[in-house]
Design an enzyme around this catalytic site. Structure first.
Site, mmCIF file in Angstrom:
data_model
loop_
_atom_site.group_PDB
_atom_site.id
_atom_site.type_symbol
_atom_site.label_atom_id
_atom_site.label_comp_id
_atom_site.label_asym_id
_atom_site.label_seq_id
_atom_site.Cartn_x
_atom_site.Cartn_y
_atom_site.Cartn_z
ATOM 1 C CG MET A 23 -1.992 -1.074 1.164
ATOM 2 S SD MET A 23 -3.240 -0.871 2.453
ATOM 3 C CE MET A 23 -2.240 -1.003 3.927
ATOM 4 C CE LYS A 41 3.460 6.282 10.027
ATOM 5 N NZ LYS A 41 2.337 5.976 10.949
ATOM 6 C CG ASP A 133 -3.353 -1.464 16.346
ATOM 7 O OD1 ASP A 133 -3.373 -2.589 16.902
ATOM 8 O OD2 ASP A 133 -2.730 -1.236 15.296
#
Length: 557
Positions: A23, A41, A133
């Site tokens: 991705m 990122k 998370d």
């Protein structure tokens, strides 16, 4: 084939590739203005709006998360088909890497890291954000042992609308998927609470607290309380809280910490801690007996070490040392209070009143600014006391005083009319905080701007009050120095300019004004006249302590 790493992405200079996946990629880059390393990122995925929304969600959440315990967001932008997040570069290791290297961290080291992570979670929860998370991979530790929480990509926020997730996005096994046909599961299975496995959208702060409990268990023991794969059997164990007690793996783990983990890992969220504050309170109480600075140094050594680092045993602070520290602190406070009481004369006026008596000074001066102190100018007025019985005339310790306005003083004008200080237009009354002295001969020096006044006095078992009114009617002869110049060209015009002063209703040369009228304590009005130029007028107050007036006239044609 080597990865083709671009030199620039947007305004950021790329220093290298950190990771690459289907991705996107993660790069190390340099921020152009901050001149510091950052993490960039990159998300490159076509046709999956949900993934893009998660990526954008992380930027939205991190934008308002300004905490030293949370990775800082610098930028979010889109370039071509790719989306980018620019985050703080934490030069160190993730907690997952630390656990892999060290296996277990020991109680004190684990709790120090855990406490910082709790602070990060507290900050997020206070802003209505559930991380969803929490795991060692998302806890980053710098080479300076700074602990930061990262990766808010699937966090839930009160202010951000929940995104739609399809079955293909569920991170669950087939068994769990059958159980959660109508639910949505996001997160890392080994750290997820039972309610998060069932439906991630319905979780609250308590789901994060559960994940924190799993993470602390792993830090202490080197293993997880439950299996990483989700099955019907494991799901039942998670709901019932059936796991091996940390103390059966390591007997040195304190019971209070085991009890805290047990409550954090309750299957029923209603039986867990409702707030991370309760957990923080327990950890802080435990760590207060240890030198946390020494523990943090060991944490930094772990990060810097290439191989497994032998963690030392951290000894509790000596109770004797704690008591001594408390005694020293109390003694210091008592000393400060005692010094204050001595300087304020509290001891002298009470315990030592038989030997020490107060000396006060009163001073009368003209008011600065002639009337109502219009300039706000105040002269420094101070008093110094000296011991006259000693030939060296030493200053009496702690006796220096600043004068302050006197209260409640009543005086009389020349006509005999009784007035208070507030109605006395040109007189100011000052006094000092009492100085306490033993019997003997003394001398006091009073400084008022350019004036110095000395006075000798004796202490003989009685209070002494000294009055200084030498300056009551003081005025000074004022010398006037003049200069004129062209306001535009700065050409000197002094010799061409006639300076006059207002006297008896007329402007006359200085030579025609009596010297007594060019004195301090008066308002002087002066004209500067030069052929071809406008008349320049000056009107000024000369205070009672001033003796020279400089007039610089910038003339306009």
């Amino acid at each position: 084939m080597a990865e083709n790493v671009p030199q620039m992405i947007g305004k950021y200079r790329i220093m290298g590739l950190v990771a690459k996946g289907g991705m996107g990629a993660v790069y190390k880059a340099v921020h152009p203005t901050l001149k510091r390393m950052v993490i960039l990122k990159k998300l490159t995925i076509k046709g999956n709006a949900m993934i893009r929304e998660r990526f954008k969600r992380e930027a939205q959440i991190l934008l308002d998360m300004q905490s030293p315990y949370i990775v800082h967001l610098f930028d979010y932008f889109v370039e071509g088909n790719s989306h980018y997040i620019v985050e703080e570069f934490v030069d160190g290791l993730s907690l997952a890497q630390v656990i892999e290297k060290q296996v277990s961290l020991g109680t004190e080291l684990s709790l120090l890291v855990f406490l910082d992570a709790c602070y990060a979670l507290k900050f997020a929860h206070a802003r209505g954000i559930v991380h969803r998370d929490i795991k060692p991979g998302n806890i980053l530790i710098s080479r300076r042992a700074e602990v930061k929480l990262a990766d808010f990509g699937i966090a839930a926020s009160d202010d951000i609308e929940e995104i739609a997730v399809t079955k293909s996005d569920r991170i669950v096994s087939k068994v769990a998927e059958d159980v959660t046909q109508t639910g949505v599961t996001l997160g890392t299975p080994a750290y997820m609470s039972p309610e998060q496995i069932m439906d991630s959208r319905s979780v609250d702060n308590r789901a994060d607290i559960y994940s924190m409990g799993v993470m602390l268990y792993e830090m202490l023991t080197g293993t997880k309380p439950f299996a990483s794969t989700i099955s019907e059997e494991n799901l039942q164990k998670i709901r019932k809280g059936k796991y091996i007690s940390p103390r059966k793996i390591d007997k040195t783990i304190p019971k209070v910490i085991c009890g805290m983990i047990k409550k954090m890992l309750k299957g029923n969220p209603d039986k867990r801690y409702s707030s991370i504050d309760s957990v923080i309170k327990i950890i802080k109480k435990y760590l207060k007996d240890y030198d946390t600075h020494a523990i943090r140094i060991s944490l930094a050594q772990i990060i810097l070490s290439k191989n497994q680092f032998l963690v030392p045993e951290f000894e509790k602070k000596s109770r004797l040392g704690v008591k001594i520290t408390s005694y020293i602190a109390c003694a210091a406070v008592a000393g400060i209070l005692g010094m204050y009481a001595w300087n304020e004369g509290i001891f002298h006026a009470s315990v030592l009143s038989h030997w020490y008596k107060p000396v006060t000074l009163n001073l009368v001066t003209p008011v600065a600014g002639v009337q109502n102190n219009i300039y706000g100018t105040e002269l420094p007025v101070k008093a110094y006391f000296f011991d006259e019985s000693d030939k060296e005339l030493p200053e009496v310790g702690g006796s220096r005083r600043d004068f302050k306005p006197a209260e409640g003083i009543v005086t009389r004008t020349n006509s005999g009319k009784r007035i208070s200080q507030s109605s006395a237009q040109n007189i100011k009354y000052l006094t000092i905080k009492p100085v306490y002295l033993k019997d003997g001969l003394y001398r006091v020096k009073v400084l008022v701007g350019p004036y110095v006044m000395w006075s000798s006095f004796a202490m003989n078992g009685e209070p002494v009050n000294l009055n200084f009114d030498n300056l009551h009617k003081t005025n000074r002869q004022v010398a006037v120095q003049t200069r004129a110049f062209d306001a535009i060209t700065n050409e000197v015009l002094t010799n061409k300019t006639k300076f006059t002063m207002l006297h008896n209703g007329k402007y006359v040369p200085f030579s025609q004004v009596p010297q007594k009228d060019i004195a301090s304590g008066k308002v002087l009005k002066i004209h500067a006249e030069c052929e071809g130029y406008k008349i320049k007028e000056f009107s000024m107050i000369v205070d009672w302590y001033q003796d020279t007036l400089f007039v610089n006239a910038g003339l306009e044609k």
